[in-house]
Design a protein around this motif. Structure first.
Motif, PDB file in Angstrom:
ATOM      1  N   GLU A   1       0.841  -1.248   0.033  1.00  0.00           N
ATOM      2  CA  GLU A   1       0.043   0.062  -0.108  1.00  0.00           C
ATOM      3  C   GLU A   1       0.637   1.114   0.105  1.00  0.00           C
ATOM      4  N   ARG A   2       0.408   2.360  -0.830  1.00  0.00           N
ATOM      5  CA  ARG A   2       1.211   3.756  -0.966  1.00  0.00           C
ATOM      6  C   ARG A   2       0.183   4.501   0.073  1.00  0.00           C
ATOM      7  N   ARG A   3       0.835   5.743   0.165  1.00  0.00           N
ATOM      8  CA  ARG A   3       0.182   6.802   0.812  1.00  0.00           C
ATOM      9  C   ARG A   3      -0.858   7.572  -0.250  1.00  0.00           C
ATOM     10  N   THR A   4      -0.747   7.423  -1.504  1.00  0.00           N
ATOM     11  CA  THR A   4      -1.484   8.009  -2.352  1.00  0.00           C
ATOM     12  C   THR A   4      -2.909   7.446  -2.508  1.00  0.00           C
ATOM     13  N   ARG A   5      -3.999   8.051  -2.562  1.00  0.00           N
ATOM     14  CA  ARG A   5      -5.280   7.488  -2.584  1.00  0.00           C
ATOM     15  C   ARG A   5      -5.709   7.695  -4.130  1.00  0.00           C
ATOM     16  N   LEU A   6      -6.618   6.714  -4.483  1.00  0.00           N
ATOM     17  CA  LEU A   6      -7.424   6.792  -5.641  1.00  0.00           C
ATOM     18  C   LEU A   6      -8.183   7.907  -5.691  1.00  0.00           C
TER      19      LEU A   6
ATOM     20  N   GLU B   1      -3.834   3.563  -3.135  1.00  0.00           N
ATOM     21  CA  GLU B   1      -3.492   2.826  -4.396  1.00  0.00           C
ATOM     22  C   GLU B   1      -2.255   1.744  -3.846  1.00  0.00           C
ATOM     23  N   ASN B   2      -2.123   0.784  -4.576  1.00  0.00           N
ATOM     24  CA  ASN B   2      -0.944  -0.104  -4.434  1.00  0.00           C
ATOM     25  C   ASN B   2       0.208   0.231  -5.494  1.00  0.00           C
ATOM     26  N   SER B   3       1.233  -0.743  -5.019  1.00  0.00           N
ATOM     27  CA  SER B   3       2.643  -0.288  -5.872  1.00  0.00           C
ATOM     28  C   SER B   3       2.463  -0.860  -7.172  1.00  0.00           C
ATOM     29  N   ALA B   4       1.571  -1.925  -7.320  1.00  0.00           N
ATOM     30  CA  ALA B   4       1.723  -2.529  -8.698  1.00  0.00           C
ATOM     31  C   ALA B   4       0.786  -1.485  -9.816  1.00  0.00           C
ATOM     32  N   GLU B   5      -0.396  -1.355  -9.261  1.00  0.00           N
ATOM     33  CA  GLU B   5      -1.151  -0.407 -10.021  1.00  0.00           C
ATOM     34  C   GLU B   5      -0.401   1.089 -10.492  1.00  0.00           C
ATOM     35  N   HIS B   6       0.189   1.604  -9.129  1.00  0.00           N
ATOM     36  CA  HIS B   6       1.014   2.792  -9.603  1.00  0.00           C
ATOM     37  C   HIS B   6       2.222   2.559 -10.492  1.00  0.00           C
ATOM     38  N   SER B   7       2.696   1.508 -10.483  1.00  0.00           N
ATOM     39  CA  SER B   7       3.806   1.106 -11.434  1.00  0.00           C
ATOM     40  C   SER B   7       3.224   1.330 -13.063  1.00  0.00           C
ATOM     41  N   TRP B   8       2.006   0.652 -13.117  1.00  0.00           N
ATOM     42  CA  TRP B   8       1.383   0.581 -14.442  1.00  0.00           C
ATOM     43  C   TRP B   8       1.103   2.233 -14.719  1.00  0.00           C
TER      44      TRP B   8
ATOM     45  N   GLU C   1       9.712  -3.219  -3.077  1.00  0.00           N
ATOM     46  CA  GLU C   1       8.843  -2.933  -2.005  1.00  0.00           C
ATOM     47  C   GLU C   1       7.955  -4.261  -1.592  1.00  0.00           C
ATOM     48  N   ILE C   2       8.164  -5.094  -2.344  1.00  0.00           N
ATOM     49  CA  ILE C   2       7.757  -6.615  -1.979  1.00  0.00           C
ATOM     50  C   ILE C   2       8.201  -6.996  -0.536  1.00  0.00           C
ATOM     51  N   ASP C   3       9.616  -6.981  -0.428  1.00  0.00           N
ATOM     52  CA  ASP C   3      10.300  -7.085   0.749  1.00  0.00           C
ATOM     53  C   ASP C   3      10.403  -5.953   1.714  1.00  0.00           C
ATOM     54  N   VAL C   4      10.280  -4.663   1.360  1.00  0.00           N
ATOM     55  CA  VAL C   4      10.420  -3.456   2.142  1.00  0.00           C
ATOM     56  C   VAL C   4       9.381  -2.679   2.561  1.00  0.00           C
ATOM     57  N   GLY C   5       8.374  -2.809   1.589  1.00  0.00           N
ATOM     58  CA  GLY C   5       7.169  -1.946   1.755  1.00  0.00           C
ATOM     59  C   GLY C   5       7.604  -0.625   1.470  1.00  0.00           C
ATOM     60  N   ASP C   6       6.431   0.648   1.372  1.00  0.00           N
ATOM     61  CA  ASP C   6       6.563   1.651   0.554  1.00  0.00           C
ATOM     62  C   ASP C   6       6.950   2.711   1.895  1.00  0.00           C
ATOM     63  N   VAL C   7       8.004   3.583   1.602  1.00  0.00           N
ATOM     64  CA  VAL C   7       8.348   4.611   2.546  1.00  0.00           C
ATOM     65  C   VAL C   7       7.942   5.877   1.786  1.00  0.00           C
ATOM     66  N   LEU C   8       6.972   6.736   2.613  1.00  0.00           N
ATOM     67  CA  LEU C   8       6.654   8.178   2.250  1.00  0.00           C
ATOM     68  C   LEU C   8       7.618   9.004   1.788  1.00  0.00           C
ATOM     69  N   VAL C   9       7.539   9.647   0.543  1.00  0.00           N
ATOM     70  CA  VAL C   9       8.741  10.379  -0.169  1.00  0.00           C
ATOM     71  C   VAL C   9       9.271  11.596   0.639  1.00  0.00           C
ATOM     72  N   TYR C  10       8.270  11.969   1.611  1.00  0.00           N
ATOM     73  CA  TYR C  10       8.625  13.235   2.483  1.00  0.00           C
ATOM     74  C   TYR C  10       9.207  12.680   3.871  1.00  0.00           C
ATOM     75  N   ASP C  11       9.552  11.303   3.971  1.00  0.00           N
ATOM     76  CA  ASP C  11       9.975  10.722   5.231  1.00  0.00           C
ATOM     77  C   ASP C  11      11.591  10.669   4.849  1.00  0.00           C
ATOM     78  N   LEU C  12      12.240  11.544   4.952  1.00  0.00           N
ATOM     79  CA  LEU C  12      13.793  11.576   4.633  1.00  0.00           C
ATOM     80  C   LEU C  12      14.491  10.495   5.356  1.00  0.00           C
ATOM     81  N   ALA C  13      14.389  10.553   6.560  1.00  0.00           N
ATOM     82  CA  ALA C  13      15.173   9.502   7.613  1.00  0.00           C
ATOM     83  C   ALA C  13      14.723   8.136   7.051  1.00  0.00           C
ATOM     84  N   GLY C  14      13.248   8.154   6.923  1.00  0.00           N
ATOM     85  CA  GLY C  14      12.937   6.709   6.650  1.00  0.00           C
ATOM     86  C   GLY C  14      13.244   6.204   5.329  1.00  0.00           C
TER      87      GLY C  14
END
Lengths: 199, 199
Positions: A27-32, A39-46, A79-92
């Motif tokens: 799961e990503r932070r962005t919503r449909l 949204e999820n990272s597979a549909e985002h990649s498309w 991200e299958i192994d690591v998950g999604d990290v918010l682009v504004y979370d620089l430390a993360g």
């Protein structure tokens, strides 16, 4: 059948493709747009690959669109192994860099050669963000969620308490490869802040 | 900036990309592996494009992988207007053919030229299923859900009361462009029937 297309290689490719199914659950932070779910990272990649194809006339001269589309398709597989990290979370984001590198080796390593190596190199090039193709793909990856948020009354910005300044600073480099698009988006971001869609 | 990259063209591309977001809400019959939800057509299109890249060493000589990846990314966009129709529902598929053609004109028509025309032609070529690239892309679109079902204990086959014979007949042409893969899948389908995963 090429030299690499053995039955063993076929089974490896099938195992890789079935493993990829898991990206549909990241799961990503962005919503449909207009919809309650993330949204999820597979549909985002498309969506990103379609963005690359559609915005190609606005790309800098010399971009290899075939390579950019491949990068878009591959860029989030770790991200299958690591998950999604918010682009504004620089430390993360910094914290997961090494995990992502290991994930890339594990996941692309499911494939036979020469594909395993080719995909890994493309992903590493994308991550490094230095080549023209990587910079174009990376800029698209930044600007697409911004456009989605602009069409969604800033829902994900509000949920994550994001300020206009953060969006502008973190994405300013988009102007290097997509100047017309970034110019348009900057104007829309000012309006969005006036509407209260971001701080 | 190329001749076609005007501000108006940019706004058209953005409108197209935001419209594409809707494909993430089109539900297919196939389920995620090991997961209770159905997959959607956007994440399926990503999976298919990855299938094309990964199975390229098994493709017939002369396949243009860049065009196949584009077809994979574009092939289901018409479902934004029409929805997904089960591949084994032959009458249903014929009934939507004209609606899909109109949907392609509306959706790709959101783009400026020359992209609108290029995407429409690619989609029409995919649908016609005659060129080598279209046959390879079409074969992948058939075989990927079969692989997913095989890794999911036949869940979608059972839900839709599908028989082994239907799967074999409807997908036999996969053997023309992906013979090794289809040979492997046929063996797995026999085992699946013995396990009761399809009739």
């Amino acid at each position: 059948m090429t030299a690499t297309a053995t039955p063993d290689a076929l089974h490896q490719v099938i195992a890789f493709l079935m493993e990829l199914d898991k990206l549909k659950q990241v799961e990503r932070r962005t919503r449909l747009i207009g919809n309650s779910r993330h949204e999820n990272s597979a549909e985002h990649s498309w969506h990103l690959a379609m963005g690359a194809l559609s915005l190609y006339p606005f790309a800098p001269q010399g971009v290899d669109i075939g390579r950019v589309v491949k990068m878009a398709l591959l860029h989030d597989i770790v991200e299958i192994d690591v998950g999604d990290v918010l682009v504004y979370d620089l430390a993360g984001r910094e914290a997961v860099e090494e995990q992502e590198a290991r994930a890339a080796e594990r996941l692309f390593g499911l494939l036979p050669q020469p594909m395993a190596g080719e995909f890994l190199l493309l992903w590493q090039e994308y991550e490094a963000g230095e080549s023209l193709d990587a910079r174009f793909a990376g800029a698209l990856d930044r600007v697409l969620p911004v456009l989605q948020n602009l069409h969604n009354e800033g829902r994900s910005w509000l949920e994550n308490n994001i300020a206009l300044e953060q969006v502008i600073q973190r994405n300013a480099h988009v102007a290097d490869t997509l100047p017309e698009l970034w110019h348009y988006v900057e104007g829309q971001l000012q309006i969005a802040q006036q509407k209260g869609w971001l701080r």
